[in-house]
Design an enzyme around this catalytic site. Structure first.
Site, mmCIF file in Angstrom:
data_model
loop_
_atom_site.group_PDB
_atom_site.id
_atom_site.type_symbol
_atom_site.label_atom_id
_atom_site.label_comp_id
_atom_site.label_asym_id
_atom_site.label_seq_id
_atom_site.Cartn_x
_atom_site.Cartn_y
_atom_site.Cartn_z
ATOM 1 N N THR A 122 -114.863 -56.939 1.116
ATOM 2 C CA THR A 122 -114.004 -56.083 0.287
ATOM 3 C C THR A 122 -114.868 -54.973 -0.280
ATOM 4 O O THR A 122 -115.715 -55.208 -1.131
ATOM 5 C CB THR A 122 -113.370 -56.920 -0.840
ATOM 6 O OG1 THR A 122 -112.627 -57.968 -0.223
ATOM 7 C CG2 THR A 122 -112.454 -56.082 -1.703
ATOM 8 N N GLU A 147 -109.753 -58.844 4.927
ATOM 9 C CA GLU A 147 -109.322 -60.231 5.057
ATOM 10 C C GLU A 147 -108.410 -60.578 3.888
ATOM 11 O O GLU A 147 -108.679 -60.190 2.756
ATOM 12 C CB GLU A 147 -110.567 -61.131 5.050
ATOM 13 C CG GLU A 147 -110.272 -62.591 5.207
ATOM 14 C CD GLU A 147 -109.377 -62.861 6.407
ATOM 15 O OE1 GLU A 147 -109.805 -62.571 7.531
ATOM 16 O OE2 GLU A 147 -108.233 -63.337 6.209
ATOM 17 N N CYS A 256 -112.436 -63.292 -6.340
ATOM 18 C CA CYS A 256 -111.854 -62.026 -5.846
ATOM 19 C C CYS A 256 -111.144 -61.208 -6.919
ATOM 20 O O CYS A 256 -111.525 -60.073 -7.176
ATOM 21 C CB CYS A 256 -110.904 -62.328 -4.700
ATOM 22 S SG CYS A 256 -111.695 -63.260 -3.386
ATOM 23 N N ARG A 324 -116.334 -70.002 -9.605
ATOM 24 C CA ARG A 324 -116.634 -68.603 -9.931
ATOM 25 C C ARG A 324 -115.497 -67.970 -10.722
ATOM 26 O O ARG A 324 -114.363 -68.004 -10.314
ATOM 27 C CB ARG A 324 -116.897 -67.809 -8.639
ATOM 28 C CG ARG A 324 -118.245 -68.129 -8.040
ATOM 29 C CD ARG A 324 -118.443 -67.411 -6.732
ATOM 30 N NE ARG A 324 -117.596 -67.965 -5.681
ATOM 31 C CZ ARG A 324 -117.513 -67.462 -4.451
ATOM 32 N NH1 ARG A 324 -118.208 -66.391 -4.136
ATOM 33 N NH2 ARG A 324 -116.743 -68.018 -3.540
HETATM 34 C C1 UGA Z 1 -107.004 -63.966 -3.462
HETATM 35 C C2 UGA Z 1 -105.797 -63.424 -2.672
HETATM 36 O O1 UGA Z 1 -104.647 -64.216 -2.942
HETATM 37 C C3 UGA Z 1 -106.076 -63.411 -1.178
HETATM 38 O O2 UGA Z 1 -104.987 -62.830 -0.474
HETATM 39 C C4 UGA Z 1 -107.346 -62.585 -0.934
HETATM 40 O O3 UGA Z 1 -107.685 -62.553 0.458
HETATM 41 C C5 UGA Z 1 -108.490 -63.209 -1.706
HETATM 42 O O4 UGA Z 1 -108.158 -63.205 -3.116
HETATM 43 C C6 UGA Z 1 -109.724 -62.385 -1.456
HETATM 44 O O5 UGA Z 1 -109.747 -61.211 -1.843
HETATM 45 O O6 UGA Z 1 -110.648 -62.864 -0.777
HETATM 46 P P1 UGA Z 1 -107.967 -66.403 -3.980
HETATM 47 O O7 UGA Z 1 -109.076 -65.746 -4.724
HETATM 48 O O8 UGA Z 1 -108.301 -67.516 -3.055
HETATM 49 O O9 UGA Z 1 -107.168 -65.326 -3.078
HETATM 50 O O10 UGA Z 1 -106.963 -66.941 -5.083
HETATM 51 P P2 UGA Z 1 -105.388 -66.884 -5.359
HETATM 52 O O11 UGA Z 1 -104.687 -67.968 -4.683
HETATM 53 O O12 UGA Z 1 -104.889 -65.521 -5.136
HETATM 54 O O13 UGA Z 1 -105.378 -67.180 -6.931
HETATM 55 C C7 UGA Z 1 -106.068 -66.325 -7.831
HETATM 56 C C8 UGA Z 1 -105.892 -66.806 -9.251
HETATM 57 O O14 UGA Z 1 -104.560 -66.584 -9.719
HETATM 58 C C9 UGA Z 1 -106.176 -68.285 -9.463
HETATM 59 O O15 UGA Z 1 -106.922 -68.446 -10.655
HETATM 60 C C10 UGA Z 1 -104.803 -68.893 -9.581
HETATM 61 O O16 UGA Z 1 -104.766 -70.086 -10.311
HETATM 62 C C11 UGA Z 1 -104.055 -67.770 -10.299
HETATM 63 N N1 UGA Z 1 -102.593 -67.844 -10.089
HETATM 64 C C12 UGA Z 1 -102.063 -67.611 -8.852
HETATM 65 C C13 UGA Z 1 -101.752 -68.123 -11.160
HETATM 66 O O17 UGA Z 1 -102.217 -68.329 -12.293
HETATM 67 N N2 UGA Z 1 -100.406 -68.149 -10.949
HETATM 68 C C14 UGA Z 1 -99.852 -67.917 -9.726
HETATM 69 O O18 UGA Z 1 -98.607 -67.940 -9.610
HETATM 70 C C15 UGA Z 1 -100.699 -67.651 -8.655
#
Ligand code: UGA
Length: 444
Positions: A122, A147, A256, A324
């Site tokens: 990124t 990605e 991220c 992280r």
């Molecule tokens: C995020 C993006 O969703 C991916 O599409 C992206 O590729 C990735 O970053 C990246 O840039 O590499 P990720 O970091 O694995 O993925 O995590 P998410 O599933 O997006 O969750 C992020 C945060 O939001 C977590 O702390 C999660 O608990 C929180 N969250 C998510 C909520 O509090 N509520 C929700 O409804 C959804």
């Protein structure tokens, strides 16, 4: 099938390498840590990620996947070279590109003529050109191919992507990269490089905004006596809004969103645009961690000094052991700064962790606790026995920052219960009514 090099075996690199091998390509992945390379060649992966170990072992077993030390060794003979390197947050919020720059410098003399370098890290707008300038060879094309995988479901996301985005000035190079994904049934969007780089940041920023928005609505619900579960259910019936990514919680975290939102604010600033909205989202996320801390403090009776807090969940979200920028850790730090002692359980995290007593049993985390706090949305927590929890706690109080439990059930068992944006203490006489109106948020 193509010969591919992947530089960097973090989340994105390792998953990319493993699934490209799974698709039938011949893949060599490079890292700079000898012990990591050695373990990967034995099929041992350093992260918790469903299905990834099996996929790595499959690739190794079928001879299509291998790991080497140093990028230069991996790129020799490769037609495609993926850069999957960390872009950590620099001191001023911008993305630190030094790993990408070092790798580009290292591989430049070893690239096969006609090879395509693909940036999956990124990176800010303009990075494709920056990498092309560092490589400095007219016979090498550089393209952006961001990605979108999520931690915890990385393998699934790679095999069933919503979209493949490829950005390049060189359409032929972009088409060749698109060919790598030919067997996946996903829409392929070819754009210019700057747009592809922006799609990645804008997507993460939008998702973070969505979560911060629902957190704000949850806080509003508490103020006006509404229930966020029902509010989201009603909003989600509008297909323009949808129901995904609207679970309120302790704020977003991970490797991220925090770095990418700050980086985008900075990218905009450098380009002369004040991304006020996103600055607000970043600030709201920190405020959410403060709000949850205050909620716990109130539940503890107004002070955290000398209070024993049991915590369920340390990872930034369920399905991963990644700490992280975890909101759980940020909140635990705040609790400890206010004099609380914390004992924590997470199914994917073993101690020791600086200053946090990490135990391997969820009930042990509650033993003698004045308040139990749920900070990660592991489905397992909702299956645990609240009667047993009540027996071991010093006083039956729960702050459920992921809205995992049915509030009426917790109240019926005698817990003082608070979720996020839900009605707090529920009179057991309201139980029938609640069960009727309970949404997917509630679980028995
Ligand atoms: C995020 C993006 O969703 C991916 O599409 C992206 O590729 C990735 O970053 C990246 O840039 O590499 P990720 O970091 O694995 O993925 O995590 P998410 O599933 O997006 O969750 C992020 C945060 O939001 C977590 O702390 C999660 O608990 C929180 N969250 C998510 C909520 O509090 N509520 C929700 O409804 C959804």
């Amino acid at each position: 099938m193509s010969k591919i090099a992947v530089v960097g075996t973090g989340y994105v690199g390792l998953t990319t390498g493993a699934y490209l091998a799974h698709l039938g390509h011949e893949v060599v992945c490079a890292d700079v840590i000898p012990a990591k390379v050695e373990r990967l060649n034995l099929g041992q992966i350093p992260i918790v990620e469903a299905g990834l170990q099996e996929m790595v072992q499959e690739g190794l077993g079928e001879g299509r996947l291998s790991f080497v030390l140093g990028a230069a060794h991996a790129v020799v003979g490769a037609e495609f070279v993926f850069l999957c390197l960390p872009t950590p947050q620099g001191e001023d919020g911008s993305a630190d590109l030094s790993y990408v720059q070092e790798a580009a410098t290292e591989i430049a003399p070893y690239l096969e003529s006609g090879a395509i370098v693909i940036n999956k890290s990124t990176v800010p707008v303009g990075s494709v050109e920056m990498v092309a300038d560092i490589i400095g060879r007219a016979d090498i094309a550089v393209v952006s191919n961001p990605e979108f995988l999520r931690e915890g479901t990385a393998v699934h996301d790679c095999l069933h992507p919503d979209r493949i985005v490829i950005g390049a000035a060189d359409r032929v190079a972009a088409q060749r990269v698109a060919g790598l994904y030919a067997t996946l049934k996903a829409p392929i969007l070819i754009t210019d490089a700057a747009s592809a780089e922006t799609i990645k940041y804008a997507s993460n920023a939008f998702l973070a905004t969505k979560v911060s928005f629902v957190n704000a609505v949850a806080n509003l619900c508490e103020a006006v006596g509404a229930d966020v579960g029902q509010v989201v259910e009603g909003m989600a019936l509008d297909p323009r809004i949808g129901g995904l990514f609207l679970n309120p919680g302790p704020g977003w975290g991970g490797s991220c969103f925090p770095k990418d939102t700050r980086a985008l604010v900075r990218i905009a600033e450098d380009a002369g645009y004040d991304f006020m909205l996103l600055r607000g989202v970043v600030a709201a996320n920190t405020a959410q961690q403060d709000a949850v801390t205050h909620k716990i403090e109130r539940m503890a009776g107004g002070s955290l000094s000398g209070v024993n807090v049991g915590v369920w969940g340390l990872a930034f979200k369920a399905g991963t052991d990644d700490l992280r920028d975890s909101p759980a850790i940020a909140i635990i730090d705040r609790l400890r700064a206010r004099g609380a002692s914390v004992r924590a359980f997470d199914p994917a995290v073993a101690g020791p962790l600086d200053g946090i007593d990490v135990v391997s049993d969820p009930y042990a985390a509650c033993d003698g606790a004045d308040v139990l706090v749920v900070l990660t949305e592991w489905p397992l927590f909702a299956e645990l026995d609240l009667v047993k929890v009540r027996e071991v706690m010093a006083s039956p109080r729960i702050v459920d920052a992921r809205n995992l439990f049915n509030p009426a059930y917790a109240s019926m068992l005698g817990f003082a219960y608070e979720g996020i944006g839900r009605r707090g203490w529920i009179d057991p006489s309201e139980l029938d009514m609640l069960e009727l109106s309970d949404t997917h948020y509630g679980r028995e």
